[in-house]
Design an enzyme around this catalytic site. Structure first.
Site, mmCIF file in Angstrom:
data_model
loop_
_atom_site.group_PDB
_atom_site.id
_atom_site.type_symbol
_atom_site.label_atom_id
_atom_site.label_comp_id
_atom_site.label_asym_id
_atom_site.label_seq_id
_atom_site.Cartn_x
_atom_site.Cartn_y
_atom_site.Cartn_z
ATOM 1 N N GLY A 18 2.688 -27.831 -9.022
ATOM 2 C CA GLY A 18 1.560 -27.196 -9.079
ATOM 3 C C GLY A 18 1.112 -26.706 -10.418
ATOM 4 O O GLY A 18 -0.185 -26.883 -11.127
ATOM 5 N N GLU A 148 8.795 -36.336 5.846
ATOM 6 C CA GLU A 148 7.520 -35.710 6.124
ATOM 7 C C GLU A 148 6.557 -36.334 5.260
ATOM 8 O O GLU A 148 5.266 -36.533 5.488
ATOM 9 C CB GLU A 148 7.326 -34.358 6.566
ATOM 10 N N LYS A 188 21.165 -39.063 -14.291
ATOM 11 C CA LYS A 188 21.462 -40.053 -12.963
ATOM 12 C C LYS A 188 20.730 -39.341 -11.918
ATOM 13 O O LYS A 188 19.962 -40.179 -11.041
ATOM 14 C CB LYS A 188 22.907 -39.759 -12.660
ATOM 15 N N PRO A 189 20.367 -38.050 -11.662
ATOM 16 C CA PRO A 189 19.551 -37.506 -10.642
ATOM 17 C C PRO A 189 17.981 -38.295 -10.931
ATOM 18 O O PRO A 189 17.356 -38.632 -9.677
ATOM 19 C CB PRO A 189 19.494 -35.854 -10.704
ATOM 20 N N THR A 190 17.588 -37.968 -11.966
ATOM 21 C CA THR A 190 16.153 -38.570 -12.348
ATOM 22 C C THR A 190 16.218 -40.247 -11.972
ATOM 23 O O THR A 190 15.249 -40.562 -11.468
ATOM 24 C CB THR A 190 16.003 -38.461 -13.813
ATOM 25 N N CYS A 380 -7.070 -4.557 0.004
ATOM 26 C CA CYS A 380 -7.151 -4.875 1.432
ATOM 27 C C CYS A 380 -6.487 -3.934 2.385
ATOM 28 O O CYS A 380 -6.798 -2.613 2.665
ATOM 29 C CB CYS A 380 -6.516 -6.441 1.778
ATOM 30 N N PHE A 381 -5.314 -4.139 2.614
ATOM 31 C CA PHE A 381 -4.334 -3.303 3.696
ATOM 32 C C PHE A 381 -4.124 -2.012 2.868
ATOM 33 O O PHE A 381 -4.180 -1.088 3.356
ATOM 34 C CB PHE A 381 -3.015 -3.883 3.929
ATOM 35 N N ARG A 469 -8.509 -9.184 9.141
ATOM 36 C CA ARG A 469 -8.913 -9.284 10.430
ATOM 37 C C ARG A 469 -9.548 -7.722 11.045
ATOM 38 O O ARG A 469 -10.080 -7.616 11.900
ATOM 39 C CB ARG A 469 -7.718 -9.822 11.711
ATOM 40 N N HIS A 514 -9.871 -9.404 -1.904
ATOM 41 C CA HIS A 514 -8.847 -9.811 -2.740
ATOM 42 C C HIS A 514 -9.424 -10.153 -4.228
ATOM 43 O O HIS A 514 -9.538 -11.152 -4.562
ATOM 44 C CB HIS A 514 -8.101 -10.928 -2.245
ATOM 45 N N GLU A 516 -7.693 -10.294 -6.938
ATOM 46 C CA GLU A 516 -6.884 -11.004 -7.729
ATOM 47 C C GLU A 516 -6.995 -12.678 -7.634
ATOM 48 O O GLU A 516 -6.529 -13.330 -8.605
ATOM 49 C CB GLU A 516 -5.238 -10.841 -7.134
#
Length: 542
Positions: A18, A148, A188-190, A380-381, A469, A514, A516
């Site tokens: 990401g 998956e 090797k892993p690559t 929030c909370f 909520r 929020h 942020e």
């Protein structure tokens, strides 16, 4: 003409696809191109909204009310472009849509299969709505070889063949581990990871290699030879001191040049990296430091507060100070005096959360901040717990509580059952599904013109993102305001409280939303800028 960059990961998870995608998007922007970033998540949940923060990390919320993967936060912070629900999809959502169509009879009796129905749905998602963008960066979640993820890899393989020649490339993020006993980086892993990719028909054009030291020329040539790429396409992604150094480091390593060459685009001039140079300089050359206590309940996994961490860093960048975070599990304060933990901090932040666990500890943190005049930021909370604290200890409501924790004779915080989204009335009940049923996305709030928070925003009308909520009950407003806790922000219809503050406190603000989620390194959110400024002033007093 829109070009596509597919970004995959190999060897191990959590390599930072990401962040790599966001940094590449920022580099292309710095060269004058328009970009869009999208995330394909292979898990079966429809979205991350019902997943545990300590397992999945933060749920990032978009303006249009989508609960998405935290990587979309990286996309927004690095490119400044707001994401939408059309930028993140999961296997669960794809299957949900396909099964709905099948039940309706849309497939006219056809046998529904992974190929072509699932892969076609993925391809449709990737290609839709990209008009006007020069580059679309598509990150595939998980690691090559995960069972998956196979439909997603098959879909992008097909897209590589279906898009016009030269309009797509594949970037593979991988790991070069350093083996101390051998004294070398291992390739090797690559090699095995690329072999796995090639076995399903995808040949990477660029290898982005995570490492903790420079890649020797011999290893670079070996990777190029065995992975069938040019030596220049083996790009070093060395560990950086700050995530905001990554665009600069990737440019220095030649990633943006190599991407453009892979598309056959002539590389002309240098990207405009001035704002990244400025951010990096501020991060590495602070003029002081502040200590901020985060009193939370998911402190075991810092990714649960990813946007919060970055927004605090942005506040530090704006004030030219280093922000040191002290993580405190809120349950600790249910059994111990908060004073030893909080007496030397310059600011206290109580973030969002769900459920009763740790709530009393957050209430005690709010009381400490109020009584000791320490800057307090309740999100929030954290705002709700600050209001409950004021009701119990100032307004003479000793049994004040939230209905989130069960029946209570004094529901200072209660379940939100109806609210307006634009002109549409939204309705929920306690029996509603947990997923996707909160007040989600951007809502407008009106601020009291003479309040501190209005002066911070320099506006009395704001729009911020929500994910909750339960709401503070305005039936208690007068009793609380008589004791000094002022409701300084409300929804446009005056029904829902959005912000609270103590005017006689150095800095005590609670917000139901929020903030942020909208902070950027080159455009820090005004509340975080102001909170760190107050902490900076507090540091001179402690």
């Amino acid at each position: 003409m829109t070009r596509y960059i597919f970004i995959t990961g190999g060897v191990v998870s959590s390599l930072g696809k990401g962040l790599a995608s966001a940094a590449l998007g920022a580099l292309l922007q710095a060269r004058g191109y328009t970009v869009r970033l999208r995330k394909l998540d292979p898990y079966l949940n429809v979205d991350p909204g019902t997943m545990s923060p300590t397992q999945h990390g933060e749920v990032f919320v978009t303006d249009d009310g989508a609960e998405t993967d935290l990587d979309l936060g990286h996309y927004e912070r690095f490119t400044g472009r707001p994401c939408t629900r059309a930028d993140n999809i999961t296997t669960g959502r794809i299957y949900q849509d396909i099964i709905t169509k099948e039940r309706r009879g849309d497939y006219l009796g056809a046998t529904i299969q992974v190929i072509p129905h699932v892969t076609d749905a993925i391809k449709d998602f990737v290609r839709t709505g990209n008009e006007g963008f020069d580059f679309v960066l598509v990150e595939i979640g998980g690691t090559v070889g995960d069972i998956e993820g196979l439909p997603f890899f098959e879909a992008i393989r097909q897209l590589g063949n279906e898009l016009p020649e030269g309009d797509s490339i594949f970037v593979h993020l991988t790991l070069l581990p350093y083996i101390a006993s051998a004294g070398e980086l291992k390739t090797k892993p690559t090699q095995h990871s690329v072999q796995e990719l090639r076995s399903i028909g995808i040949a990477p054009d660029i290898l982005l290699c995570r490492c903790d030291r420079p890649i020797p020329e011999g290893e670079r040539k070996k990777l190029a030879l065995f992975c069938n790429v040019r030596p220049s396409a083996v790009v070093e992604a060395r560990d950086a001191g700050s995530i905001y150094d990554v665009p600069l480091a990737y440019h220095q390593a030649g990633l943006d040049n190599e991407v453009l060459r892979a598309f056959g685009i002539d590389v002309k001039g240098e990207p405009d990296m001035r704002r990244w140079d400025d951010v990096s300089a501020r991060v590495h050359n602070p003029e002081g430091e502040v200590n901020i206590a985060i009193v939370g309940k998911y402190t075991g996994l810092k990714d649960a507060y990813k946007s919060l961490i970055e927004a605090l860093a942005h506040g530090g960048i704006a004030n030219k100070v280093k922000v040191n975070l002290e993580w405190i599990e809120s349950e600790v304060f249910e059994h111990e005096d908060p004073s030893p933990y909080l007496q030397d901090v310059h600011g206290i932040l109580v973030p969002g959360g769900f459920g009763q666990r740790g709530a009393e500890g957050k209430i005690r943190a709010a009381r400490f901040a109020r009584e000791r005049k320490v800057p307090y930021f309740g999100i929030c909370f954290g705002m709700q717990m600050a209001v409950i604290e004021a009701a119990r200890n100032l307004a003479g409501v000793p049994h004040a509580n939230s209905t989130e924790f069960g029946p209570t004779p004094e529901p200072v915080v209660g379940l939100l059952t109806e609210w307006l989204r634009g002109n549409e009335l939204q309705k929920r009940t306690a029996a509603s599904d947990l997923g996707g049923t909160m007040r989600l996305g951007a809502y407008t709030a009106h601020l009291k013109p003479d309040s501190r928070i209005a002066s911070i925003y320099r506006s009395d009308v704001i729009s911020e993102r929500h994910r909750h909520r339960y709401e503070v009950n305005l039936d208690y407003r007068k009793r609380l305001e008589d004791k000094g806790l002022v409701f300084t922000g409300l929804s446009p219809d005056g029904v829902l409280p959005e912000t609270i503050e103590y005017p006689d406190h150095p800095w005590f603000i609670g917000v139901q939303y929020h903030p942020e989620l909208k902070s950027r390194p080159f455009e820090p959110h005004p509340l975080f800028r102001s909170f760190i400024e107050a902490a900076k002033a507090q540091s001179r007093l402690v």
